[in-house]
Enzyme design. Sequence first.
Site, PDB file in Angstrom:
ATOM      1  N   TYR A   1      -9.999 -11.001   8.839  1.00  0.00           N
ATOM      2  CA  TYR A   1     -11.073 -11.912   8.443  1.00  0.00           C
ATOM      3  C   TYR A   1     -10.469 -13.201   7.906  1.00  0.00           C
ATOM      4  O   TYR A   1      -9.295 -13.255   7.536  1.00  0.00           O
ATOM      5  CB  TYR A   1     -11.981 -11.267   7.375  1.00  0.00           C
TER       6      TYR A   1
ATOM      7  N   ASN B   1      -5.011   1.711  -1.610  1.00  0.00           N
ATOM      8  CA  ASN B   1      -5.421   0.314  -1.780  1.00  0.00           C
ATOM      9  C   ASN B   1      -6.234   0.087  -3.053  1.00  0.00           C
ATOM     10  O   ASN B   1      -6.646  -1.025  -3.329  1.00  0.00           O
ATOM     11  CB  ASN B   1      -6.207  -0.181  -0.556  1.00  0.00           C
TER      12      ASN B   1
ATOM     13  N   LYS C   1       0.815  -1.218   0.000  1.00  0.00           N
ATOM     14  CA  LYS C   1       0.000   0.000   0.000  1.00  0.00           C
ATOM     15  C   LYS C   1       0.850   1.272   0.000  1.00  0.00           C
ATOM     16  O   LYS C   1       0.492   2.265  -0.649  1.00  0.00           O
ATOM     17  CB  LYS C   1      -0.942   0.005   1.202  1.00  0.00           C
TER      18      LYS C   1
ATOM     19  N   GLY D   1     -13.957  -8.241   9.687  1.00  0.00           N
ATOM     20  CA  GLY D   1     -13.239  -7.898   8.473  1.00  0.00           C
ATOM     21  C   GLY D   1     -14.059  -8.087   7.210  1.00  0.00           C
ATOM     22  O   GLY D   1     -13.859  -7.371   6.225  1.00  0.00           O
TER      23      GLY D   1
ATOM     24  N   GLY E   1      -0.267   1.481  11.203  1.00  0.00           N
ATOM     25  CA  GLY E   1      -0.055   1.454   9.762  1.00  0.00           C
ATOM     26  C   GLY E   1      -1.161   2.159   9.001  1.00  0.00           C
ATOM     27  O   GLY E   1      -1.903   2.981   9.552  1.00  0.00           O
TER      28      GLY E   1
END
Length: 244
Positions: free
Chosen positions: A187, A68, A47, A208, A108
């Site tokens: 997830y 993203n 990213k 997620g 992050g």
Amino acid sequence: MHRAALNAARMTGDYETRDVDHTGFLEGVVEMRNGGLAGANVTMPHKMTAYELCDEISMEAELAGAVNTLSLRDGALWGDNTDIAGIRSAWKVGALPEDGPVVILGAGGAAAAALVALEGREVYLLARRLEAAQQTARRVGIGAQVLGWGEPVPRGVVVNATSLGMHSELLPEYLLESATGLLDMTYGDSPTPSVTGLRAKGLPVADGLDMLVGQAVGSFAIWTGIVVDAGVFRLAAEQELAGR
């Protein structure tokens, strides 16, 4: 999910996953610039690289400091961040509290996106590296209070923007015992132990998958200009996970 959305929108095309290293990612960007790809999603750890390579950056991506979603506009490589929209969508799906404090774990791009998505709330940012959390808070400029890992936190909604839980780890108990809700961005084939535990207590939870669906709706709209119902994405994701 995106194949299902293409079918729902009656559009021709395909969406495939690529597991690439840094060189492979750079090659993919060249392929996009040459017209071989119409768009792309970007996951960890690429990213930040995507952010640096883009010709133009959306306001959301600028604030989060990470990209993203990639697309081409008049030959320019555009970078967007649908994490923010995904967080807001998951928040509504999970019926998480709209007021009160929020405790974000991580430093992050995902944590930065959470700071942007939850601007205006009383926000606390925790990370194992205190300096990294301080840098993220300063860069985003949302006014979060930075705490060290293990420091006491107020009762609030916990937002897990780390990889904790991907391998069935439980989030720190001292965070969960006072939580008023949970958004766990991780997830997999089944809910994380933290999600399962808080649901059992009757607390509002989003996972997620809820966030992933919101991200996908946003990405598809960026690439095509068409907003496909979130239910199309969710059904496709649930069917895929059930078949693993």
